[in-house]
Design an enzyme around this catalytic site. Structure first.
Site, PDB file in Angstrom:
ATOM      1  N   MET A  28     -70.954 -98.799 -28.469  1.00  0.00           N
ATOM      2  CA  MET A  28     -70.650 -97.825 -27.416  1.00  0.00           C
ATOM      3  C   MET A  28     -69.159 -97.842 -27.099  1.00  0.00           C
ATOM      4  O   MET A  28     -68.740 -97.365 -26.045  1.00  0.00           O
ATOM      5  CB  MET A  28     -71.466 -98.134 -26.158  1.00  0.00           C
ATOM      6  CG  MET A  28     -72.973 -98.043 -26.418  1.00  0.00           C
ATOM      7  SD  MET A  28     -73.923 -97.707 -24.935  1.00  0.00           S
ATOM      8  CE  MET A  28     -73.502 -99.103 -23.924  1.00  0.00           C
ATOM      9  N   GLY A  29     -68.375 -98.422 -28.008  1.00  0.00           N
ATOM     10  CA  GLY A  29     -66.926 -98.448 -27.792  1.00  0.00           C
ATOM     11  C   GLY A  29     -66.523 -99.530 -26.802  1.00  0.00           C
ATOM     12  O   GLY A  29     -67.273-100.474 -26.563  1.00  0.00           O
ATOM     13  N   ALA A  30     -65.302 -99.396 -26.242  1.00  0.00           N
ATOM     14  CA  ALA A  30     -64.705-100.437 -25.389  1.00  0.00           C
ATOM     15  C   ALA A  30     -64.771-101.764 -26.149  1.00  0.00           C
ATOM     16  O   ALA A  30     -65.281-102.773 -25.661  1.00  0.00           O
ATOM     17  CB  ALA A  30     -65.414-100.529 -24.043  1.00  0.00           C
ATOM     18  N   HIS A  35     -67.111-107.218 -31.040  1.00  0.00           N
ATOM     19  CA  HIS A  35     -67.301-106.049 -31.910  1.00  0.00           C
ATOM     20  C   HIS A  35     -66.443-106.151 -33.169  1.00  0.00           C
ATOM     21  O   HIS A  35     -66.880-105.785 -34.266  1.00  0.00           O
ATOM     22  CB  HIS A  35     -66.900-104.753 -31.194  1.00  0.00           C
ATOM     23  CG  HIS A  35     -67.733-104.402 -30.002  1.00  0.00           C
ATOM     24  ND1 HIS A  35     -67.258-104.465 -28.722  1.00  0.00           N
ATOM     25  CD2 HIS A  35     -69.012-103.963 -29.918  1.00  0.00           C
ATOM     26  CE1 HIS A  35     -68.214-104.066 -27.883  1.00  0.00           C
ATOM     27  NE2 HIS A  35     -69.279-103.765 -28.578  1.00  0.00           N
ATOM     28  N   GLN A  62     -79.751 -94.375 -22.653  1.00  0.00           N
ATOM     29  CA  GLN A  62     -80.102 -95.770 -22.418  1.00  0.00           C
ATOM     30  C   GLN A  62     -79.599 -96.295 -21.074  1.00  0.00           C
ATOM     31  O   GLN A  62     -79.673 -97.492 -20.809  1.00  0.00           O
ATOM     32  CB  GLN A  62     -79.623 -96.649 -23.580  1.00  0.00           C
ATOM     33  CG  GLN A  62     -78.126 -96.808 -23.701  1.00  0.00           C
ATOM     34  CD  GLN A  62     -77.746 -97.524 -24.997  1.00  0.00           C
ATOM     35  OE1 GLN A  62     -77.764 -96.946 -26.070  1.00  0.00           O
ATOM     36  NE2 GLN A  62     -77.418 -98.812 -24.901  1.00  0.00           N
ATOM     37  N   SER A 187     -68.396-105.808 -22.915  1.00  0.00           N
ATOM     38  CA  SER A 187     -67.548-104.765 -22.327  1.00  0.00           C
ATOM     39  C   SER A 187     -67.694-104.752 -20.810  1.00  0.00           C
ATOM     40  O   SER A 187     -66.849-104.217 -20.102  1.00  0.00           O
ATOM     41  CB  SER A 187     -67.939-103.397 -22.887  1.00  0.00           C
ATOM     42  OG  SER A 187     -67.905-103.455 -24.291  1.00  0.00           O
ATOM     43  N   ARG A 188     -68.760-105.339 -20.304  1.00  0.00           N
ATOM     44  CA  ARG A 188     -68.984-105.333 -18.849  1.00  0.00           C
ATOM     45  C   ARG A 188     -68.287-106.488 -18.140  1.00  0.00           C
ATOM     46  O   ARG A 188     -68.251-106.508 -16.903  1.00  0.00           O
ATOM     47  CB  ARG A 188     -70.474-105.330 -18.546  1.00  0.00           C
ATOM     48  CG  ARG A 188     -71.140-103.994 -18.931  1.00  0.00           C
ATOM     49  CD  ARG A 188     -72.577-103.898 -18.479  1.00  0.00           C
ATOM     50  NE  ARG A 188     -73.099-102.548 -18.593  1.00  0.00           N
ATOM     51  CZ  ARG A 188     -73.910-102.104 -19.555  1.00  0.00           C
ATOM     52  NH1 ARG A 188     -74.278-102.903 -20.539  1.00  0.00           N
ATOM     53  NH2 ARG A 188     -74.341-100.857 -19.553  1.00  0.00           N
TER      54      ARG A 188
HETATM   55  O1  PAF Z   1     -75.488-102.459 -28.305  1.00  0.00           O
HETATM   56  C1  PAF Z   1     -74.980-101.356 -28.057  1.00  0.00           C
HETATM   57  O2  PAF Z   1     -73.773-101.214 -27.900  1.00  0.00           O
HETATM   58  C2  PAF Z   1     -75.893-100.138 -27.932  1.00  0.00           C
HETATM   59  O3  PAF Z   1     -77.083-100.452 -27.302  1.00  0.00           O
HETATM   60  C3  PAF Z   1     -76.134 -99.419 -29.266  1.00  0.00           C
HETATM   61  C4  PAF Z   1     -76.896-100.308 -30.245  1.00  0.00           C
HETATM   62  C5  PAF Z   1     -74.818 -98.998 -29.866  1.00  0.00           C
HETATM   63  C6  PAF Z   1     -76.982 -98.160 -29.050  1.00  0.00           C
HETATM   64  O4  PAF Z   1     -76.333 -97.256 -28.186  1.00  0.00           O
END
Ligand code: PAF
Length: 282
Positions: A28-30, A35, A62, A187-188
């Protein structure tokens, strides 16, 4: 490295890539070092002739109505630089309208593993995750996909989806990357104030306390939970435990006795931030 924002371009890329091995890193970036590690692992799996695709999409499906969808950080430019440095070949970063038709009416529903742990406090969350990951698998048609083990439940549910819906994707669960004080990267974490940040590594210490007891022969889940709870109570008074569970590492159902293996998982609120972590007992 290519950045594409629409499905038609992604499909063109996929056609061009043909039979080469494709490894997908859904995000989801950030992006943080955790990552970056996923992308590096994907690069290794892809090999010199394969392709690494990263999706960057803050998936509205989500997030619950009271969750942080609106304020979730979006920083495509710096994310792209990190992906490129880690060896990605393409980023798919679509706007919401590209992914979801306004009258969309089909989702992927998981009915067992998602009822516990994070799923119990975030109803619908894993259906949103499964739906978007299914779409990403359909679009990228990856040979492999990598996910972090910090989101253990997510990985277990996607494993189940791959099995139950016959996706030909090999999943890889990658070890959690931690700050030097043990806090799992997320990211949080940026939502934490200084005092909360100071106390947050207690999550890992709580899990480790339980793990140590289990290694020394304690098999009662109630005792293991109590030991972990004591650490949170004494070392993280700003934290509010959302759940602290000892579960089977495949079905995620609660265990009362942990014999040969299990999972101890925790979620703790610090203010508005909800942090999760887990340790596998084996
Ligand atoms: O883990 C995440 O960042 C998200 O839940 C994912 C797997 C990219 C789905 O939006």
């Amino acid at each position: 490295m290519k950045i594409v924002q629409n499905i038609a371009e992604l499909r063109d890329w996929r056609r061009q890539v043909g039979m080469r091995r494709v490894v997908l890193v859904p995000t989801m970036g950030a992006l943080h070092e955790g990552h970056v590690h996923l992308v590096e692992q994907a690069r290794e799996l892809a090999g010199p002739n394969g392709c690494v695709g990263v999706s960057i999409f803050v998936n509205p499906l989500q997030f619950g109505p009271k969750e942080d969808f609106g304020r979730y950080p979006r920083e495509l430019e710096s994310d792209a630089a990190k992906c490129e440095a880690a060896g990605a070949d393409i980023i798919f970063a679509p706007p919401v309208e590209e992914v979801y038709a306004p009258d969309r009416s089909i989702i992927v529903l998981e009915q067992s593993l998602s009822q516990v742990l994070c799923g119990a406090s975030r109803p619908g969350h894993f259906d949103g995750v499964c739906t978007v990951v299914a779409k990403l698998f359909n679009l990228f048609q990856p040979d492999h996909a990598v996910f972090g083990r910090k989101d253990y439940q997510q990985l277990a549910i996607i494993r189940r989806m791959v099995r139950d819906l016959d996706y030909g994707v090999r999943l890889h669960g990658i070890e959690t990357v931690r700050e030097s004080d043990g806090l799992a990267m997320s990211s949080r974490n940026r939502y934490l104030d200084a005092d909360e940040r100071h106390q947050a590594p207690a999550l890992l210490r709580a899990l480790q306390r339980a793990q140590q007891a289990w290694n020394e022969g304690e098999t009662s889940a109630a005792v293991l939970r109590e030991l972990a709870q004591e650490v949170i109570a004494s070392e993280a008074p700003l934290g509010r435990i959302d759940y602290l569970e000892v579960v089977d590492d495949t079905t995620l159902q609660p265990l009362s006795v942990v014999q040969s293996n299990g999972l101890i998982a925790i979620a703790v609120f610090f203010g508005k931030a909800r942090l999760i972590d887990n340790i596998e007992l084996r």
